[in-house]
Design a protein around this motif. Sequence first.
Motif, short mmCIF file in Angstrom:
data_model
loop_
_atom_site.label_atom_id
_atom_site.label_comp_id
_atom_site.label_asym_id
_atom_site.label_seq_id
_atom_site.Cartn_x
_atom_site.Cartn_y
_atom_site.Cartn_z
N ALA A 19 0.84 -1.20 0.00
CA ALA A 19 0.00 0.00 0.00
C ALA A 19 0.88 1.25 0.00
CB ALA A 19 -0.92 -0.02 1.21
N TRP A 20 0.37 2.30 -0.62
CA TRP A 20 1.18 3.51 -0.73
C TRP A 20 1.45 4.13 0.64
CZ3 TRP A 20 -0.83 8.06 1.07
CH2 TRP A 20 -2.22 8.15 1.21
N TRP A 21 0.54 3.98 1.60
CA TRP A 21 0.78 4.49 2.95
C TRP A 21 1.95 3.75 3.59
CZ3 TRP A 21 -1.96 8.34 5.68
CH2 TRP A 21 -1.60 8.47 7.03
N THR A 22 2.01 2.45 3.39
CA THR A 22 3.10 1.66 3.96
C THR A 22 4.42 2.00 3.28
OG1 THR A 22 1.53 -0.12 4.43
CG2 THR A 22 3.86 -0.69 4.48
N VAL A 23 4.43 2.13 1.97
CA VAL A 23 5.66 2.39 1.24
C VAL A 23 6.24 3.76 1.60
CG1 VAL A 23 6.64 2.72 -1.07
CG2 VAL A 23 5.04 0.85 -0.64
N LEU A 24 5.38 4.77 1.73
CA LEU A 24 5.86 6.14 1.91
C LEU A 24 6.04 6.53 3.37
CD1 LEU A 24 3.68 7.92 -0.82
CD2 LEU A 24 6.03 7.05 -1.02
N LEU A 25 5.18 6.03 4.27
CA LEU A 25 5.17 6.53 5.65
C LEU A 25 5.53 5.49 6.70
CD1 LEU A 25 1.89 8.67 5.45
CD2 LEU A 25 4.25 9.44 5.18
N VAL A 26 5.60 4.22 6.34
CA VAL A 26 5.85 3.18 7.34
C VAL A 26 7.19 2.50 7.12
CG1 VAL A 26 5.00 1.02 8.33
CG2 VAL A 26 3.39 2.83 7.72
N ASP A 27 7.46 2.04 5.91
CA ASP A 27 8.69 1.30 5.65
C ASP A 27 9.96 2.09 5.99
OD1 ASP A 27 7.43 -1.01 5.00
OD2 ASP A 27 7.55 -0.73 2.82
N PRO A 28 10.06 3.37 5.67
CA PRO A 28 11.29 4.10 6.04
C PRO A 28 11.58 4.09 7.55
CG PRO A 28 10.07 5.33 4.40
CD PRO A 28 9.19 4.21 4.83
N SER A 81 1.46 1.87 16.54
CA SER A 81 0.95 0.50 16.59
C SER A 81 1.00 -0.15 15.21
CB SER A 81 -0.49 0.49 17.12
OG SER A 81 -1.06 -0.80 17.03
N PHE A 82 0.67 0.61 14.18
CA PHE A 82 0.72 0.05 12.83
C PHE A 82 2.17 -0.20 12.39
CE2 PHE A 82 0.70 0.49 8.16
CZ PHE A 82 -0.18 -0.54 7.87
N ILE A 83 3.11 0.65 12.81
CA ILE A 83 4.52 0.41 12.49
C ILE A 83 4.99 -0.89 13.13
CG2 ILE A 83 6.86 1.28 12.85
CD1 ILE A 83 5.79 4.09 12.53
N LEU A 84 4.63 -1.10 14.41
CA LEU A 84 4.99 -2.36 15.07
C LEU A 84 4.33 -3.55 14.39
CD1 LEU A 84 4.78 -1.27 18.82
CD2 LEU A 84 6.85 -1.64 17.45
N ASP A 85 3.12 -3.35 13.89
CA ASP A 85 2.43 -4.42 13.19
C ASP A 85 3.16 -4.79 11.91
OD1 ASP A 85 0.48 -6.28 12.62
OD2 ASP A 85 -0.78 -4.84 11.57
N GLY A 252 -7.70 -1.64 2.79
CA GLY A 252 -8.02 -1.59 4.22
C GLY A 252 -7.04 -0.77 5.02
N ILE A 253 -5.77 -0.73 4.58
CA ILE A 253 -4.76 0.06 5.31
C ILE A 253 -5.07 1.54 5.21
CG2 ILE A 253 -2.32 0.66 5.37
CD1 ILE A 253 -1.70 -2.18 4.50
#
Length: 476
Positions: A19-28, A81-85, A252-253
């Motif tokens: 998901a674009w939210w995960t790629v841009l704001l979570v993975d880094p 919490s989502f980052i830990l997930d 859903g993300i």
Amino acid sequence: MTKLSLRAVQKLTVKKRDAWWTVLLVDPVATRMLIVLARFRFITPNRVTWAALFVGLAAAGFFLKGDPQSLLIGALLYHLSFILDCIDGKLARLKGNGTVFGGWLDYVFDRIRVLFCALALMGGQFLPTDDERYLVAALVVVFLDMLRYVDALQIYKMRMSMRTKIEKITKAREEEERAARGVPADAEGEQVVFMEDLLRDNPGAAAETLREEAGAANVVDLHEQFRDQFPWYTRVRRAMLRTRIRPHLISGIEFQMFIFIVGPLIGQILWTTVVSAALVMLFELVIMYKFWLSTRDFTRVMEELSPAPATVGTIAPHLHRGRHRRAAQEALLADERYRAPEAEDDPGFWPYPQPNVTPTGTTFRSSTTDSPMFPASTPAPGRSRSTGQPSPASGAGHRGRGRTRDETGAGRRQLLGDGGHPRVQRGDHHRQGAPVGREPDLRAGRGDRRRRRVDRRHHRSGHQLRRKQPACAGAP
């Protein structure tokens, strides 16, 4: 443990599409935290999953307060919490200690976190305002979250089922062709290749080029109709996959992040929920339409591999009403798959009674000829020994009226024999001379009881009339 390389960790742990939210704001952020957490052996993927749940419940506690400062803290905690997930899965891929139970635990805890945060966020806004729209919004959030993930799992299951059926039929067809040509059965044949796998492994290549390289006869395309109707989708997908962003923009993300992070930060929880719900429903309808077209492609491929018989879509003739279906029923019952089961210890047990079929030893016949219940030497109760017809005293045809207690008891003893069958040891309601192939009525004798009540009323009324009638003159 030596210092890990950030680029190596990213290449090993991040997904090819996300998901674009995960790629841009979570993975880094998640990959850098992973480098630190991976140094400690006591930190396992399951423990990280538990930590993500507890942080999510803490965010729900701040959401319940409802004030702007608490909403800001709750939004930050939910993002953590989502980052830990995301870290728990990356840690499992990095160390290779992932388990099936860990995947199930991650999925269940995600649903629990969404449920508590949705109820807390909307409840925190409902309590000071008494606006019932927030209660409806909470139900909508929970419903759409469950719909999104249940639908995704079911579609994935059906896709795997379609692929398995195609591979099975293709393998059986190749074995038949090898047997016809005399080729050994253990010889390896050509494997079936799916176009979606080729596009996933080669995101920058065109579908036609991949088909030619793999061999057109062995490539199965279950998304051909969708690409024909939307030719621009392939170009957009190819451009987005270069940055690891999947074409499903509102999943859903993103739905969760907009409601639990963007809404509390901008202070527009209700409107953010409405817009997010509309967008996620729109993309879900697109996914359902794409899956429907995929099922049509699957039907076409199956018809090419194994043509369906001409009777598909019609009702079998033996299921229609009328006398013409009797022969079909007899042929169906003669099939070995529908043969009667073995007899039980009880000689009178017949599991599947059928009309005009007489099981041995359990038939109640209307005549006394070769009857297992009534031997030829002993007439049936209430019938003449010479003619076998109902005797006047038996009252046959009047449902037992006119029988005496001795006759009824004798007939019942003769019917039951020494021990008697347990299924016919009821009262006088068992009629003698039941039709061939039918068991006696096992219900309580309502008709007999009703007749006895009528007889008693008639007896009482006749007795009263006799008492009130004056004595005749000249009577002794």
